[in-house]
Design an enzyme around this catalytic site. Structure first.
Site, PDB file in Angstrom:
ATOM      1  N   ASP A  23       0.850  -1.194   0.000  1.00  0.00           N
ATOM      2  CA  ASP A  23       0.000   0.000   0.000  1.00  0.00           C
ATOM      3  C   ASP A  23       0.886   1.243   0.000  1.00  0.00           C
ATOM      4  O   ASP A  23       1.688   1.435   0.920  1.00  0.00           O
ATOM      5  CB  ASP A  23      -0.904  -0.030   1.233  1.00  0.00           C
ATOM      6  CG  ASP A  23      -1.658   1.274   1.467  1.00  0.00           C
ATOM      7  OD1 ASP A  23      -1.861   2.016   0.489  1.00  0.00           O
ATOM      8  OD2 ASP A  23      -2.032   1.539   2.625  1.00  0.00           O
ATOM      9  N   ASP A  31      -1.901  -1.449  -3.825  1.00  0.00           N
ATOM     10  CA  ASP A  31      -2.254  -0.738  -5.046  1.00  0.00           C
ATOM     11  C   ASP A  31      -1.249  -1.003  -6.159  1.00  0.00           C
ATOM     12  O   ASP A  31      -0.205  -1.632  -5.945  1.00  0.00           O
ATOM     13  CB  ASP A  31      -2.376   0.761  -4.774  1.00  0.00           C
ATOM     14  CG  ASP A  31      -1.197   1.322  -3.989  1.00  0.00           C
ATOM     15  OD1 ASP A  31      -0.057   1.192  -4.463  1.00  0.00           O
ATOM     16  OD2 ASP A  31      -1.418   1.874  -2.888  1.00  0.00           O
ATOM     17  N   ASP A 100      -5.821 -11.255 -15.108  1.00  0.00           N
ATOM     18  CA  ASP A 100      -6.740 -12.326 -14.735  1.00  0.00           C
ATOM     19  C   ASP A 100      -8.083 -12.068 -15.419  1.00  0.00           C
ATOM     20  O   ASP A 100      -8.709 -11.028 -15.197  1.00  0.00           O
ATOM     21  CB  ASP A 100      -6.923 -12.346 -13.214  1.00  0.00           C
ATOM     22  CG  ASP A 100      -7.308 -13.709 -12.670  1.00  0.00           C
ATOM     23  OD1 ASP A 100      -8.130 -14.380 -13.321  1.00  0.00           O
ATOM     24  OD2 ASP A 100      -6.793 -14.094 -11.609  1.00  0.00           O
ATOM     25  N   ASP A 202      -9.874 -17.494 -15.323  1.00  0.00           N
ATOM     26  CA  ASP A 202     -10.498 -18.018 -14.108  1.00  0.00           C
ATOM     27  C   ASP A 202     -11.669 -18.938 -14.411  1.00  0.00           C
ATOM     28  O   ASP A 202     -12.475 -18.664 -15.317  1.00  0.00           O
ATOM     29  CB  ASP A 202     -10.974 -16.830 -13.265  1.00  0.00           C
ATOM     30  CG  ASP A 202     -11.665 -17.240 -11.979  1.00  0.00           C
ATOM     31  OD1 ASP A 202     -10.960 -17.676 -11.061  1.00  0.00           O
ATOM     32  OD2 ASP A 202     -12.903 -17.117 -11.902  1.00  0.00           O
ATOM     33  N   GLU A 258      -7.498 -21.882 -15.582  1.00  0.00           N
ATOM     34  CA  GLU A 258      -7.802 -22.562 -14.323  1.00  0.00           C
ATOM     35  C   GLU A 258      -8.836 -23.629 -14.635  1.00  0.00           C
ATOM     36  O   GLU A 258      -9.984 -23.317 -14.944  1.00  0.00           O
ATOM     37  CB  GLU A 258      -8.349 -21.584 -13.284  1.00  0.00           C
ATOM     38  CG  GLU A 258      -8.634 -22.269 -11.946  1.00  0.00           C
ATOM     39  CD  GLU A 258      -9.460 -21.420 -11.002  1.00  0.00           C
ATOM     40  OE1 GLU A 258      -9.275 -21.564  -9.779  1.00  0.00           O
ATOM     41  OE2 GLU A 258     -10.298 -20.628 -11.477  1.00  0.00           O
ATOM     42  N   HIS A 332      -3.870 -17.753  -4.599  1.00  0.00           N
ATOM     43  CA  HIS A 332      -4.768 -16.967  -3.755  1.00  0.00           C
ATOM     44  C   HIS A 332      -5.955 -17.749  -3.233  1.00  0.00           C
ATOM     45  O   HIS A 332      -6.682 -17.260  -2.362  1.00  0.00           O
ATOM     46  CB  HIS A 332      -5.275 -15.750  -4.546  1.00  0.00           C
ATOM     47  CG  HIS A 332      -6.066 -16.147  -5.755  1.00  0.00           C
ATOM     48  ND1 HIS A 332      -5.488 -16.720  -6.862  1.00  0.00           N
ATOM     49  CD2 HIS A 332      -7.393 -16.071  -6.023  1.00  0.00           C
ATOM     50  CE1 HIS A 332      -6.420 -16.971  -7.759  1.00  0.00           C
ATOM     51  NE2 HIS A 332      -7.586 -16.601  -7.282  1.00  0.00           N
ATOM     52  N   ASP A 333      -6.167 -18.962  -3.746  1.00  0.00           N
ATOM     53  CA  ASP A 333      -7.290 -19.793  -3.315  1.00  0.00           C
ATOM     54  C   ASP A 333      -6.857 -20.973  -2.444  1.00  0.00           C
ATOM     55  O   ASP A 333      -7.694 -21.787  -2.054  1.00  0.00           O
ATOM     56  CB  ASP A 333      -8.041 -20.359  -4.526  1.00  0.00           C
ATOM     57  CG  ASP A 333      -8.873 -19.315  -5.247  1.00  0.00           C
ATOM     58  OD1 ASP A 333      -9.289 -18.334  -4.594  1.00  0.00           O
ATOM     59  OD2 ASP A 333      -9.112 -19.471  -6.449  1.00  0.00           O
TER      60      ASP A 333
END
Length: 571
Positions: A23, A31, A100, A202, A258, A332-333
């Site tokens: 950040d 960001d 993505d 995705d 994915e 991230h999953d």
């Protein structure tokens, strides 16, 4: 080096979760300018591409995977000018930015859906999946969404249900409508025109819908998992080949889909010359604890090391002659790999180095998730209210509905919550680990010993080890272009494999246990130790045929040593 490899086959890809990376404004949210500021750091890891999870305008119900505008930037991340600067600065460092694409569904706040829901006759009435209720007023089918509850939500305006594979705020797009497909292709080409170097796509296995019929209930709620009913429906590859023709062809990019549920034996239909994508994320090695197929956290089962090795070797075999393999153990999953693949209580540094050794010496393109290179671990928060992840709340509720206690339900969340990977990046010794000067959107698991600043000063740290392996991979052709042969396939303690190109070869041997183990030293006879995960002071005790707890070693032939790049650092 083998000149036949494409640029994305010989580098590492680093996945950034922008909200948690850095950040620069004090907002508590990472960001785009924070990513730009760390490009030089990423280059030290051998990074040739940075994959960003979605940065498009979004209500953030699912942290950006509910997109309200496919051709914009969410103000929380910055501006389009910031994005263009990131792409340009990355290019200066020979790094491509990979976007993505979330094309199975949009946000329910997307203008397309807002129009579609108005009535049954508007120009976008058929852009989403709408169906009438059953005669009794209930949902059209008994499908359960991936986040829990019915996959259908009632819309008063249309007096119909709409389908959502994920959250109700993520309505599924109707790929059967050619106008929808063309609009999505236009969005992808918008980003190619901006200069991005590729796409991660995705949830692509869900875009083709089958007949809308009930399935056999798989739980006490009377519902059936939507993945079992809709994933990889016959005809999906027709859509994907059209996608490739309209977007991918003619561009020097890479694409990775994915594709949870695509078995290794079908990979040749999805990747390579006859397929669609450059690479495919399939999850056979990630979902070993869910042998039934459905990812229900409270149903997780233990698995042996041979199952992991079998899954990885099957994927290697499936892409040996056609296609290319994206190697990953985190994203991230997923939970953090040292918790996912190593026994509870394993030495954190050694476990992280062991996983790094496999990641960076297998055949394929390694994907490093932010924080993986410093050994970040799972979190263990005290109540479900502490978790931001929408799927964690859905899994928790399902566990309770099935009769599990609150403690058991929370334990499953501890193990598998997506928030494990989403806690902010740990940069420095300062407040909030240098992630933000404000209040972080998700708690920072700040241990000053596990930060980039501290680990960069320690030659025996996880970060230093990742950097060393990146140089080795760059300097030894066998580690990029070499073929793969598994060794010791029935061993439940050791994962070992050989990489060979011409007369050059390497052998990787990793101990996945906390005990000393032995192997046949003929596997490395006549070879020289290339690297050892143990600290330099302890490496003189390394002995071919034996591995200390969680030890990882890589050996090379004399031919590999002769061609070893001068910039690589041999132990």
């Amino acid at each position: 080096m083998n000149r036949t490899l494409k640029w994305w086959q010989s580098c590492q890809v680093y996945q950034v979760y922008p909200k948690s990376f850095l950040d620069t404004t004090g907002s508590g949210t990472g960001d785009l300018n924070g990513i730009t500021a760390k490009l030089d750091y990423l280059k030290t890891l051998g990074t040739g591409a940075v994959w960003l999870t979605p940065v498009y305008p979004s209500p953030m119900v699912d942290n950006g995977y509910d997109i309200a505008d496919y051709e914009g930037i969410d103000p929380s991340y910055g501006t389009m000018a910031d994005m263009e600067r990131l792409i340009a600065e990355a290019k200066k460092r020979d790094i491509r930015i990979v976007m993505d694409l979330v094309f199975n569904h949009s946000s329910d706040q997307h203008p397309w859906f807002l129009q579609s829901k108005k009535d049954r006759t508007n120009p976008k009435a058929d852009w989403y999946i709408w169906r009438d209720a059953k005669p009794d007023g209930s949902a059209p089918t008994n499908w359960r969404s991936i986040f829990g509850g019915s996959a259908w939500t009632w819309c008063e305006e249309r007096q119909q249900y709409y389908l959502h594979t994920f959250a109700p705020q993520q309505p599924d797009l109707n790929w059967a409508n050619p106008e929808v497909r063309q609009a999505l292709y236009h969005a992808a080409n918008f980003w190619l025109d901006k200069g991005v170097g590729g796409f991660r796509i995705d949830a692509i296995v869900y875009i083709k819908k089958p007949a809308f019929v009930d399935g056999q209930p798989d739980s006490t709620d009377g519902l059936v998992d939507i993945h079992a009913m809709t994933a990889n429906t016959t005809g999906i590859l027709d859509y994907l080949h059209e996608f490739k023709k309209n977007v991918f062809d003619g561009h020097d990019i890479f694409t990775v889909g994915e594709a949870n549920g695509v078995p290794p034996e079908d990979l040749d239909k999805w990747v390579g010359e006859k397929g669609v994508f450059s690479m495919l994320f399939e999850f056979s090695h990630m979902d070993l604890q869910f042998p039934g197929g459905a990812e229900v956290w409270c149903h997780a089962k233990p698995w042996p090391l041979t199952a992991l090795k079998k899954a990885l070797s099957a994927s290697q075999a499936a892409t040996a002659e056609n296609g290319w393999y994206p190697i990953f153990f985190e994203n991230h999953d997923q939970p953090r790999c040292i918790n996912h693949f190593m026994p509870e209580g394993a030495d954190r540094t050694l476990a992280a180095k062991a996983m790094a050794t496999v990641l960076l010496t297998l055949r394929g393109t390694p994907f490093i998730f932010e924080g993986q290179e410093i050994g970040m671990a799972n979190v263990k928060w005290g109540s479900i209210e502490c978790y931001n992840d929408i799927s964690s709340h859905g899994q928790y509720k399902r566990a309770l509905a099935e009769g599990h206690t609150e403690a058991m339900a929370l334990d499953a969340v501890h193990k598998f919550s997506r928030d494990n990977a989403r806690t902010p990046m740990q940069w420095s010794r300062s407040t909030h680990a240098g992630f933000t000067k404000g209040l972080p959107w998700l708690p920072v698991e700040h241990d000053r010993n596990w930060t980039v600043e501290v680990e960069a000063e320690d030659e025996n740290s996880v970060l230093s080890y990742y950097r060393r392996l990146a140089k080795l991979r760059k300097g030894i052709e066998a580690l990029t272009a070499g073929d793969y042969v598994e060794l010791l396939p029935s061993d439940e303690s050791i994962y070992a494999f050989r990489r060979t190109v011409g007369a050059e070869a390497t052998v990787t041997i990793v101990n996945f246990t906390g005990e000393e183990v032995s192997y046949d030293d003929n596997l490395v006879k006549g070879m020289k130790l290339l690297t050892d995960s143990y600290p330099a002071a302890a490496q003189e005790d390394e002995e071919p045929g034996k591995l200390r707890p969680y030890e990882a070693v890589v050996y090379m032939t004399q031919e590999a040593e002769k061609t070893f790049s001068k910039e690589a650092e041999c132990v």
